[in-house]
Design a protein around this motif. Structure first.
Motif, short mmCIF file in Angstrom:
data_model
loop_
_atom_site.label_atom_id
_atom_site.label_comp_id
_atom_site.label_asym_id
_atom_site.label_seq_id
_atom_site.Cartn_x
_atom_site.Cartn_y
_atom_site.Cartn_z
N VAL A 180 0.84 -1.20 0.00
CA VAL A 180 0.00 0.00 0.00
C VAL A 180 0.88 1.25 0.00
CG1 VAL A 180 -1.89 -1.21 1.17
CG2 VAL A 180 -0.23 0.08 2.52
N ALA A 181 0.35 2.34 -0.55
CA ALA A 181 1.09 3.60 -0.58
C ALA A 181 0.94 4.37 0.73
CB ALA A 181 0.60 4.46 -1.75
N ASP A 182 -0.23 4.25 1.35
CA ASP A 182 -0.54 5.00 2.57
C ASP A 182 -1.17 4.04 3.57
OD1 ASP A 182 -1.96 6.51 4.53
OD2 ASP A 182 -2.12 8.21 3.17
N GLN A 183 -0.42 3.67 4.59
CA GLN A 183 -0.91 2.68 5.54
C GLN A 183 -2.14 3.15 6.31
OE1 GLN A 183 3.05 2.01 7.30
NE2 GLN A 183 2.65 -0.18 6.99
N MET B 255 8.84 -0.54 13.59
CA MET B 255 10.02 -1.37 13.40
C MET B 255 11.12 -0.51 12.80
SD MET B 255 8.77 -4.33 14.34
CE MET B 255 9.65 -5.70 13.64
N PRO B 256 12.38 -0.94 12.89
CA PRO B 256 13.47 -0.15 12.30
C PRO B 256 13.27 0.16 10.82
CG PRO B 256 14.37 -1.88 13.69
CD PRO B 256 12.89 -2.13 13.59
N GLN B 257 12.69 -0.79 10.06
CA GLN B 257 12.50 -0.59 8.63
C GLN B 257 11.16 0.06 8.28
OE1 GLN B 257 12.53 -3.34 10.40
NE2 GLN B 257 11.72 -5.11 9.33
N GLY B 258 10.30 0.28 9.29
CA GLY B 258 9.01 0.92 9.05
C GLY B 258 7.93 0.35 9.93
N ARG B 259 6.73 0.75 9.66
CA ARG B 259 5.57 0.34 10.45
C ARG B 259 5.10 -1.06 10.04
NH1 ARG B 259 -0.09 3.71 10.10
NH2 ARG B 259 -1.24 2.66 11.79
N TRP B 260 4.93 -1.93 11.02
CA TRP B 260 4.43 -3.28 10.80
C TRP B 260 2.95 -3.27 11.18
CZ3 TRP B 260 6.14 -7.32 8.25
CH2 TRP B 260 5.55 -8.58 8.46
N GLY C 259 3.82 -0.76 3.78
CA GLY C 259 4.03 0.57 3.23
C GLY C 259 5.29 0.67 2.39
N PRO C 260 5.49 1.82 1.78
CA PRO C 260 6.69 2.04 0.96
C PRO C 260 7.96 1.74 1.76
CG PRO C 260 5.15 3.85 0.69
CD PRO C 260 4.63 3.00 1.82
N GLY C 261 8.89 1.07 1.11
CA GLY C 261 10.16 0.75 1.76
C GLY C 261 10.16 -0.55 2.54
N MET C 262 9.01 -1.19 2.66
CA MET C 262 8.93 -2.45 3.40
C MET C 262 8.93 -3.62 2.41
SD MET C 262 8.64 -2.10 6.82
CE MET C 262 7.70 -3.46 7.43
N GLY C 263 10.07 -4.18 2.14
CA GLY C 263 10.16 -5.39 1.32
C GLY C 263 10.24 -5.19 -0.17
N GLY C 264 10.22 -3.97 -0.66
CA GLY C 264 10.34 -3.74 -2.09
C GLY C 264 9.14 -4.15 -2.91
N PHE C 265 7.97 -4.23 -2.29
CA PHE C 265 6.75 -4.58 -3.01
C PHE C 265 6.21 -3.36 -3.75
CE2 PHE C 265 6.81 -7.36 0.77
CZ PHE C 265 6.78 -8.59 0.15
N ASP D 226 -5.48 0.95 -3.10
CA ASP D 226 -4.18 0.90 -3.78
C ASP D 226 -4.20 0.05 -5.04
OD1 ASP D 226 -2.16 2.39 -1.99
OD2 ASP D 226 -3.37 1.22 -0.61
N GLY D 227 -5.35 -0.54 -5.36
CA GLY D 227 -5.47 -1.33 -6.58
C GLY D 227 -5.24 -2.82 -6.39
N ASN D 228 -5.03 -3.28 -5.17
CA ASN D 228 -4.89 -4.71 -4.92
C ASN D 228 -6.24 -5.38 -5.14
OD1 ASN D 228 -2.07 -4.80 -4.00
ND2 ASN D 228 -2.84 -3.55 -2.32
N GLY D 229 -6.27 -6.49 -5.87
CA GLY D 229 -7.50 -7.15 -6.24
C GLY D 229 -7.93 -8.21 -5.24
N LEU D 230 -9.16 -8.08 -4.77
CA LEU D 230 -9.74 -9.04 -3.84
C LEU D 230 -11.05 -9.56 -4.39
CD1 LEU D 230 -8.68 -6.35 -1.82
CD2 LEU D 230 -8.56 -8.39 -0.41
N MET D 231 -11.46 -10.72 -3.88
CA MET D 231 -12.71 -11.31 -4.33
C MET D 231 -13.52 -11.75 -3.12
SD MET D 231 -11.30 -13.36 -7.60
CE MET D 231 -12.83 -13.12 -8.48
N LEU D 232 -14.82 -11.72 -3.28
CA LEU D 232 -15.75 -12.22 -2.27
C LEU D 232 -16.42 -13.46 -2.83
CD1 LEU D 232 -17.52 -8.91 -1.24
CD2 LEU D 232 -15.93 -10.23 0.16
#
Length: 124
Positions: free
Chosen positions: A13-16, A37-42, A58-64, A111-117
């Protein structure tokens, strides 16, 4: 193999904070972790009682890259009611449609992530 379940699924996500509002206010999920966390918000959310949680990375967490996650299936007891709730919250919903395995609809998070119900057909 002794695997029992998936621990978490990463949703980039761009904005947690915006994602947190969507997953808690619109989908009704609960916060299961919110840590600095040191690398960002978990930040993790999940439906009540679920074994698998969703990490709102969020941005910077894992390069996603946001919006690239697809095909996450959320089971529901009433896909039509949930689609109406999503539409009332301004979410574009595709479906629901009747399929051999049940009644299913798709949507995207902010953020455009696709989910289904899915409401499963009895016997599936």
């Amino acid at each position: 193999m002794n695997i029992t379940h998936a621990s978490f699924v990463t949703l980039p996500v761009a904005d947690q904070d915006r994602a947190l509002r969507f997953y808690t206010d619109v989908l009704g999920f609960e916060v299961t972790a919110d840590l600095d966390m040191p690398q960002g918000r978990w930040l993790q959310v999940a439906p009540a009682g679920a074994q698998t949680v969703f990490t709102l990375s969020g941005p910077g967490m894992g390069g996603f890259t946001q919006g690239e996650t697809r095909g996450i299936m959320l089971l529901t007891t009433d896909v039509d009611a949930d689609c109406a709730r999503l539409a009332a919250a301004g979410v574009q919903v595709d479906g629901p449609d009747d399929l051999p395995w049940g009644r299913m609809a798709g949507f995207r998070d902010p953020d455009g992530n696709g989910l289904m119900l899915l409401t499963e057909k009895e016997g599936f």
